[in-house]
Scaffold this motif. Structure first.
Motif, PDB file in Angstrom:
ATOM      1  N   PRO A  10      -1.325 -44.764  17.806  1.00 17.67           N
ATOM      2  CA  PRO A  10      -1.253 -43.381  17.314  1.00 17.67           C
ATOM      3  C   PRO A  10      -0.509 -42.441  18.252  1.00 17.67           C
ATOM      4  O   PRO A  10       0.310 -41.624  17.796  1.00 17.67           O
ATOM      5  CB  PRO A  10      -2.733 -42.992  17.169  1.00 17.67           C
ATOM      6  N   ASN A  11      -0.749 -42.539  19.548  1.00 11.64           N
ATOM      7  CA  ASN A  11      -0.045 -41.652  20.475  1.00 11.64           C
ATOM      8  C   ASN A  11       1.446 -41.960  20.533  1.00 11.64           C
ATOM      9  O   ASN A  11       2.274 -41.056  20.660  1.00 11.64           O
ATOM     10  CB  ASN A  11      -0.665 -41.741  21.867  1.00 11.64           C
ATOM     11  N   MET A 101      -4.449 -28.868  20.750  1.00 14.46           N
ATOM     12  CA  MET A 101      -5.483 -29.153  21.749  1.00 14.46           C
ATOM     13  C   MET A 101      -6.716 -29.801  21.105  1.00 14.46           C
ATOM     14  O   MET A 101      -7.377 -30.656  21.715  1.00 14.46           O
ATOM     15  CB  MET A 101      -5.887 -27.871  22.476  1.00 14.46           C
ATOM     16  N   PHE A 102      -7.026 -29.405  19.887  1.00 14.37           N
ATOM     17  CA  PHE A 102      -8.113 -30.026  19.124  1.00 14.37           C
ATOM     18  C   PHE A 102      -7.852 -31.526  18.975  1.00 14.37           C
ATOM     19  O   PHE A 102      -8.756 -32.350  19.128  1.00 14.37           O
ATOM     20  CB  PHE A 102      -8.197 -29.343  17.756  1.00 14.37           C
ATOM     21  N   GLN A 103      -6.610 -31.878  18.710  1.00 18.26           N
ATOM     22  CA  GLN A 103      -6.284 -33.307  18.597  1.00 18.26           C
ATOM     23  C   GLN A 103      -6.382 -33.990  19.954  1.00 18.26           C
ATOM     24  O   GLN A 103      -6.993 -35.059  20.068  1.00 18.26           O
ATOM     25  CB  GLN A 103      -4.874 -33.488  18.016  1.00 18.26           C
ATOM     26  N   MET A 104      -5.814 -33.381  20.967  1.00 18.55           N
ATOM     27  CA  MET A 104      -5.780 -34.017  22.278  1.00 18.55           C
ATOM     28  C   MET A 104      -7.175 -34.162  22.885  1.00 18.55           C
ATOM     29  O   MET A 104      -7.493 -35.169  23.517  1.00 18.55           O
ATOM     30  CB  MET A 104      -4.894 -33.204  23.233  1.00 18.55           C
ATOM     31  N   GLY A 105      -8.011 -33.133  22.691  1.00 18.20           N
ATOM     32  CA  GLY A 105      -9.331 -33.167  23.309  1.00 18.20           C
ATOM     33  C   GLY A 105     -10.429 -33.738  22.442  1.00 18.20           C
ATOM     34  O   GLY A 105     -11.479 -34.141  22.954  1.00 18.20           O
ATOM     35  N   GLY A 106     -10.219 -33.793  21.117  1.00 11.83           N
ATOM     36  CA  GLY A 106     -11.261 -34.250  20.210  1.00 11.83           C
ATOM     37  C   GLY A 106     -10.869 -35.437  19.365  1.00 11.83           C
ATOM     38  O   GLY A 106     -11.430 -36.520  19.496  1.00 11.83           O
ATOM     39  N   VAL A 107      -9.898 -35.232  18.492  1.00  8.88           N
ATOM     40  CA  VAL A 107      -9.543 -36.285  17.534  1.00  8.88           C
ATOM     41  C   VAL A 107      -9.151 -37.579  18.231  1.00  8.88           C
ATOM     42  O   VAL A 107      -9.680 -38.655  17.911  1.00  8.88           O
ATOM     43  CB  VAL A 107      -8.412 -35.807  16.599  1.00  8.88           C
ATOM     44  N   GLY A 108      -8.232 -37.518  19.186  1.00 15.08           N
ATOM     45  CA  GLY A 108      -7.794 -38.738  19.863  1.00 15.08           C
ATOM     46  C   GLY A 108      -8.911 -39.437  20.619  1.00 15.08           C
ATOM     47  O   GLY A 108      -9.193 -40.610  20.368  1.00 15.08           O
ATOM     48  N   TRP A 169      -3.475 -40.640  13.952  1.00 14.91           N
ATOM     49  CA  TRP A 169      -4.851 -41.054  14.231  1.00 14.91           C
ATOM     50  C   TRP A 169      -5.645 -41.283  12.959  1.00 14.91           C
ATOM     51  O   TRP A 169      -6.585 -42.088  12.941  1.00 14.91           O
ATOM     52  CB  TRP A 169      -5.539 -40.003  15.104  1.00 14.91           C
ATOM     53  N   LEU A 170      -5.271 -40.636  11.882  1.00 15.67           N
ATOM     54  CA  LEU A 170      -6.020 -40.772  10.636  1.00 15.67           C
ATOM     55  C   LEU A 170      -5.554 -41.950   9.803  1.00 15.67           C
ATOM     56  O   LEU A 170      -6.172 -42.288   8.790  1.00 15.67           O
ATOM     57  CB  LEU A 170      -5.931 -39.478   9.823  1.00 15.67           C
TER      58      LEU A 170
END
Length: 231
Positions: A10-11, A101-108, A169-170
């Motif tokens: 994903p990244n 930041m939501f993706q970097m700190g949470g979703v991932g 990621w999804l």
């Protein structure tokens, strides 16, 4: 020319998609993370955290080469370089940045842990499976409500680096214990993103290198003591 050192994760796909969306010329250098390529000195010189992706732009901001690691930082760099997918106005910019930041700190991190404990852990740990599956569902709920509010993309009416960061990621929603029927607005968003030609090209980058299963040696490189050695 941009040299992207990456793998079909994903990244990695975030950056592949961004490069395709921006129309920038690039060369891909596979970094086989199961074989330990991420610990080679040449890669560590541009990505000291031994994680993919990393890029080297031969035409940096001052005309000199620049290397950038961390996928979120790379998206911001490419957005700045091209003037695309990040609003120029302060309000719009920070709307996008908070969701990045939501993706970097949470979703991932949270979906990554869901993958690990649901699929890769050598023995089932019920607490961990429930903990991260429930967190995945919570995050999907947050995103579903946000898309209901915007009616379009994660940070508003326009497609942005926040969408590019979240989408890959999804793609593994089944591995995260997700039922799309529970998140109809987010599923509609996902389908809109998946239909974009640049996204379709981006997720095919290095796709032939993906493996359905991993050997014991690869698992040790990814999750064992090799990770903690000084390289």
């Amino acid at each position: 020319m941009i040299d992207v050192h990456s793998w079909p994760t994903p990244n990695g796909h975030k950056v592949h998609i961004m490069l395709e969306e921006c129309g920038l010329p690039y060369r891909v250098h596979p970094v086989d993370i199961g074989a330990g390529d991420q610990f080679k000195p040449a890669f560590l010189a541009i990505s000291p955290n031994n994680k993919i992706p990393a890029i080297v732009d031969s035409d940096g901001p001052d005309g000199q080469p620049i290397s950038v690691f961390e996928s979120g930082a790379i998206l911001l760099y490419l957005a700045g370089k091209t003037g695309q997918f990040l609003p120029p106005d302060t309000r719009g910019k920070f709307e996008v940045l908070q969701w990045l930041m939501f993706q970097m700190g949470g979703v991932g991190p949270m979906l990554g842990q869901a993958h690990h404990f649901r699929i890769y852990a050598p023995e089932p740990i019920e607490y961990a499976v429930h903990r991260y599956t429930n967190e995945a569902r919570r995050l999907y709920g947050v995103m579903d409500r946000q898309i209901e509010r915007t009616g379009a993309y994660i940070a508003g009416a326009d497609y942005s680096i926040a969408d590019i960061a979240i989408f890959p990621w999804l793609r593994s929603w089944q591995n995260q214990g997700i039922a799309w029927a529970d998140y109809p607005a987010l599923k509609a968003w996902f389908d809109r993103i998946a239909a974009r030609p640049a996204v379709q090209r981006g997720v095919q980058v290095l796709a032939d290198r993906r493996k359905a299963t991993r050997s014991a040696a690869e698992m040790e490189v990814l999750f064992g003591a090799t990770q903690y050695q000084r390289h």
